[in-house]
Design a protein around this motif. Sequence first.
Motif, PDB file in Angstrom:
ATOM      1  N   LEU A  43     -61.700   1.739  35.716  1.00 37.34           N
ATOM      2  CA  LEU A  43     -62.039   0.423  36.243  1.00 37.34           C
ATOM      3  C   LEU A  43     -63.413   0.509  36.907  1.00 37.34           C
ATOM      4  O   LEU A  43     -63.640   1.331  37.800  1.00 37.34           O
ATOM      5  CB  LEU A  43     -60.979  -0.031  37.256  1.00 37.34           C
ATOM      6  N   TYR A  44     -64.342  -0.328  36.426  1.00 34.06           N
ATOM      7  CA  TYR A  44     -65.707  -0.368  36.965  1.00 34.06           C
ATOM      8  C   TYR A  44     -65.824  -1.473  38.016  1.00 34.06           C
ATOM      9  O   TYR A  44     -65.336  -2.596  37.813  1.00 34.06           O
ATOM     10  CB  TYR A  44     -66.718  -0.678  35.867  1.00 34.06           C
ATOM     11  N   LEU A  45     -66.481  -1.173  39.120  1.00 34.07           N
ATOM     12  CA  LEU A  45     -66.906  -2.174  40.093  1.00 34.07           C
ATOM     13  C   LEU A  45     -68.425  -2.241  40.011  1.00 34.07           C
ATOM     14  O   LEU A  45     -69.115  -1.266  40.341  1.00 34.07           O
ATOM     15  CB  LEU A  45     -66.469  -1.785  41.508  1.00 34.07           C
ATOM     16  N   LEU A  46     -68.947  -3.384  39.589  1.00 35.70           N
ATOM     17  CA  LEU A  46     -70.381  -3.526  39.354  1.00 35.70           C
ATOM     18  C   LEU A  46     -70.998  -4.441  40.407  1.00 35.70           C
ATOM     19  O   LEU A  46     -70.619  -5.613  40.527  1.00 35.70           O
ATOM     20  CB  LEU A  46     -70.612  -4.094  37.947  1.00 35.70           C
TER      21      LEU A  46
ATOM     22  N   GLY B  41     -61.764  -1.857  32.419  1.00 35.91           N
ATOM     23  CA  GLY B  41     -62.194  -3.201  32.784  1.00 35.91           C
ATOM     24  C   GLY B  41     -63.409  -3.135  33.688  1.00 35.91           C
ATOM     25  O   GLY B  41     -63.767  -2.078  34.206  1.00 35.91           O
ATOM     26  N   VAL B  42     -64.070  -4.303  33.877  1.00 39.56           N
ATOM     27  CA  VAL B  42     -65.273  -4.383  34.716  1.00 39.56           C
ATOM     28  C   VAL B  42     -65.116  -5.577  35.658  1.00 39.56           C
ATOM     29  O   VAL B  42     -64.855  -6.695  35.212  1.00 39.56           O
ATOM     30  CB  VAL B  42     -66.554  -4.557  33.873  1.00 39.56           C
ATOM     31  N   ARG B  43     -65.276  -5.306  36.950  1.00 43.98           N
ATOM     32  CA  ARG B  43     -65.219  -6.355  37.959  1.00 43.98           C
ATOM     33  C   ARG B  43     -66.574  -6.480  38.661  1.00 43.98           C
ATOM     34  O   ARG B  43     -67.210  -5.477  38.963  1.00 43.98           O
ATOM     35  CB  ARG B  43     -64.131  -6.058  38.999  1.00 43.98           C
TER      36      ARG B  43
ATOM     37  N   GLN C 131     -56.992   8.618  35.889  1.00 42.60           N
ATOM     38  CA  GLN C 131     -57.434   7.364  36.482  1.00 42.60           C
ATOM     39  C   GLN C 131     -58.819   7.560  37.074  1.00 42.60           C
ATOM     40  O   GLN C 131     -59.080   8.556  37.740  1.00 42.60           O
ATOM     41  CB  GLN C 131     -56.471   6.953  37.607  1.00 42.60           C
ATOM     42  N   LEU C 132     -59.687   6.572  36.865  1.00 43.06           N
ATOM     43  CA  LEU C 132     -61.052   6.684  37.382  1.00 43.06           C
ATOM     44  C   LEU C 132     -61.522   5.317  37.870  1.00 43.06           C
ATOM     45  O   LEU C 132     -61.364   4.305  37.184  1.00 43.06           O
ATOM     46  CB  LEU C 132     -61.998   7.195  36.291  1.00 43.06           C
ATOM     47  N   LEU C 133     -62.108   5.317  39.047  1.00 47.84           N
ATOM     48  CA  LEU C 133     -62.734   4.119  39.603  1.00 47.84           C
ATOM     49  C   LEU C 133     -64.225   4.403  39.721  1.00 47.84           C
ATOM     50  O   LEU C 133     -64.640   5.355  40.394  1.00 47.84           O
ATOM     51  CB  LEU C 133     -62.132   3.783  40.974  1.00 47.84           C
ATOM     52  N   VAL C 134     -65.058   3.576  39.060  1.00 46.96           N
ATOM     53  CA  VAL C 134     -66.514   3.753  39.069  1.00 46.96           C
ATOM     54  C   VAL C 134     -67.138   2.598  39.842  1.00 46.96           C
ATOM     55  O   VAL C 134     -66.957   1.433  39.482  1.00 46.96           O
ATOM     56  CB  VAL C 134     -67.092   3.796  37.633  1.00 46.96           C
ATOM     57  N   LEU C 135     -67.842   2.912  40.913  1.00 43.97           N
ATOM     58  CA  LEU C 135     -68.547   1.905  41.692  1.00 43.97           C
ATOM     59  C   LEU C 135     -70.042   2.092  41.480  1.00 43.97           C
ATOM     60  O   LEU C 135     -70.598   3.144  41.789  1.00 43.97           O
ATOM     61  CB  LEU C 135     -68.214   2.059  43.185  1.00 43.97           C
ATOM     62  N   VAL C 136     -70.705   1.056  40.926  1.00 41.48           N
ATOM     63  CA  VAL C 136     -72.155   1.093  40.707  1.00 41.48           C
ATOM     64  C   VAL C 136     -72.799   0.077  41.655  1.00 41.48           C
ATOM     65  O   VAL C 136     -72.495  -1.119  41.594  1.00 41.48           O
ATOM     66  CB  VAL C 136     -72.505   0.757  39.243  1.00 41.48           C
ATOM     67  N   THR C 137     -73.683   0.556  42.532  1.00 46.31           N
ATOM     68  CA  THR C 137     -74.248  -0.298  43.561  1.00 46.31           C
ATOM     69  C   THR C 137     -75.715   0.034  43.798  1.00 46.31           C
ATOM     70  O   THR C 137     -76.149   1.159  43.552  1.00 46.31           O
ATOM     71  CB  THR C 137     -73.464  -0.127  44.894  1.00 46.31           C
ATOM     72  N   ASP C 138     -76.458  -0.975  44.318  1.00 42.65           N
ATOM     73  CA  ASP C 138     -77.849  -0.699  44.676  1.00 42.65           C
ATOM     74  C   ASP C 138     -77.950   0.022  46.011  1.00 42.65           C
ATOM     75  O   ASP C 138     -79.017   0.447  46.428  1.00 42.65           O
ATOM     76  CB  ASP C 138     -78.675  -1.973  44.689  1.00 42.65           C
TER      77      ASP C 138
END
Length: 894
Positions: free
Chosen positions: A706-709, A745-747, A809-816
């Motif tokens: 699950l991506y957090l964008l 998924g991407v949120r 299970q993987l949670l990916v957080l992409v942030t500035d």
Amino acid sequence: MPPYDARGEENRGKRHRAVLIGVERYEGARNDLPAVATNLRLMREALTAGHGGVLGPEDLVVIPASGGSAATVDPLRVREALTAARDEVTGLLVVYFAGHGIVRPDGSDLNLMFTDSRVTRDRQHPFVDTLSWRDDIMPELRYARADWVVVILDCCFAGNALGAFNPLGGQNFALLTAAEPGVEIPPGDPGTGTEFTAALHRLLTTGVGEPVTFTRIVTGIREAMAPLKAVDGHPWVPDERRHGDDVVLALAADADEDPPPDDWLTAIRKSVTRLSAAVSSRRPFPALARRMTRTTALVLAGVVALAGVGAWYLLGPPPGGCGLPLELRVLTDPDLRATVQKAADAYPERDGDRCRTVSINVYDAKATDAVAAFRSSSLWQEPPASCPASGDCLRPQRNVGAQPDIWIPAAGSAWQRATADGAGGGTASAESGTEEQAAEVGKSVVDLDRLGSIAYTPMVLGVPDTMSLPQSLQTDDPLDAIVSALKDAQEVVVLRPDPEGTEGALLATDALYSSSGSGRASTVEQGIAKALRPMPSTARELMCVLADGLHNDVEDQAAVLVPEQTLAQFNLSAGVPGRPDCATEALRHRVAHYPSDVPMLDLPFVRVTWAGADRDADVRKAAVEDFYQWLATDQDAQKRFTDDGFRGVEEGEPAPPEDDSVLRSEDNTTAVREQVPATGEGTGTSASLSDTLSRYRGALGAGRVLYLLDNSTSTADKRVWDGAGGARELVARSMTSLGAKDSFGVRMTAVAEGRPAVELVKFGPNSRAEAQKTVVGAKTAAHDARIGAGLRAALETLRRDPADAEQPQLLVLVTDGEDFEAVEKEEQKELVAEAGRAPLVRIVTVSLQSGACTPGRFGDRLAEASGGRCLDPGDDIAAELAAEVARTGTGDAE
């Protein structure tokens, strides 16, 4: 000392051979290589030329033997030729390969390709109908009886074999590769052969004044290739590894044409022997067999008999005149291969003329492959007509090898699983792998008779002697209690080899999952993968990796689940006999703790009888039983095992270590227990091990990502939203590591306060291409990124369904980085605690702002708590993120 010379007086009576393999025809996507046929001709000439050839024509095995339909090359045929050469050659063995070579994306595991070879999308087994240099060819040749082994590889990526070049300690072995690692080479000209082999031919056939040795070849071939370029303009530099002094590969051009008298006598003896063996065993030469009539056979038999009598009268009893011995094939566990081979080599079965009557061929296979093959043993004789698109199907000849007469697994649990539904099994099980494979499962055509144990060794948890642990926990406690006490006192990681590979590792994994605090296999596997990857295949390989000096941080904290005999060997000090070649001072001395819930390895000897195999059945049965009795009762045979740290057999039970046992060496006096601790009841059952395999495969199977964008306007303001290396591109590119069976998924996290994150790609099975297109077209929003709320909701989603508990299970957080660092300290503390809660979900934070991953910062603490990563501009974010997603997904990581 002078170079080894196969034609020297002291070596003329030995058996020499060259196995020349050339693959010209390829099915599927691979181009044919018409230059290979010329290559084979050139190598035949170079090795057998009258003035300088070190071999005779009768010493060549050429695959394929001719063109046309015979040009199809099967890896099983090649492996059989290598196995025969390994066992039969006592002098010089040359192995040459020309064809396509292929490696994994990380450059590891060079595979030689054959006519029907293909590549699949299965990351665990990407190559089908190939032979791995690391797993198939090198392990075969490192146990060759030959005085010298020389291997020449003329294929793309040939240099990648150098990393897995590991001869035995005293073995003379040389490897010459057409180019350096990672280099592809041109296909060559059909009329003149490949550039590399043509140059090699010139060097071998034009030497003047002195013999052409391997070291001279290396210098000459590099000079010859220096003006040329490999594919993509890469410099063309042949490479090599050598273990031993030097070896002659061609005599000087002015050497005598005529062999000395004893050479032609030896030639006559060899010819007579081979003719006699062919007729007496009713195995005529293939070229004659197709044309031989009954009359021709009788005439040939008479000629051979007269020739044999005449040669005997003229020359005396030929030193190589023994008949063909009965061959026994012994399949064993990879953890046992080296010791079983030593015992087989020492087996003294000979007749009154000192001719060997039994030849024993030892080979190993992954423990789960062996069990699956016996459960569906008819597939050994009739492989499935086709495999699924993944290439993942049960093919015993490919996965295991030839049909064995004897099976020596590491523990009786393997035999129990193989016979769970009656002798030979015969039904689909966890061993058989996927549901696609289950449709291909065959019936049983074997009887598996367990005759008894030939040695013993307990499984132990090897704890560095620098770690604090009460001595009372050394025996009679379950693994959970031992590990818990360790973790309460210090940082520790528990490692074991691949449970698919060896029975000991599977038994250890069964107990390890039961002792896991989270109760999830994926938690255990992610912890192991974080400490050490790729996972070693055997206990010895695991210890070698820890000893290599490149993993000192892991080595300091590693408690290893391995057989006691492996631990005892690696505890030995430098210079002590029996210490493995790869052991170094970087490896700490370890104390053995004996978990009560990990069964002992009891090395059962299993007689394998095949339905319909009636020829020589009584003789073969007697030979198998005699070999068992010798292994289990003969003092010399038992010493082969006790010298390697195993416990011998005494009235069917483990014997106390002898005074000269490795277990009683000064290095192991305080490390191992003299008396074998009892193993708890009900451990290592067929049902529990099958369940463990299913859980292990689930933990390494389809994943959930699950991506957090972060799509706040600040990402656009800082110019980290668009373009190469931007947030959208990073997410889309990393999806390459996801496969069709993965859920993802991407949120979008930039939303009004109190509102949930926007689902850009709904979590679940998705089309990767469509998802990538959607992400690339995403827009920013005029809101702050709600990092805390997004993390909590994402963790809840991934932990929601207990049915998915074993999946990675993987949670990916992409942030500035702006809103990420703005999270209040108290909330950061709460989120870090939530990240560390079971069941564990790995969190990979990607900050496009420098410094976010500094030790002690929020991103670093999330990674530490969850077993994940923190990536910032100081890392190669694109490559590292793709690799992290690949650990969870089943697609193609770039």
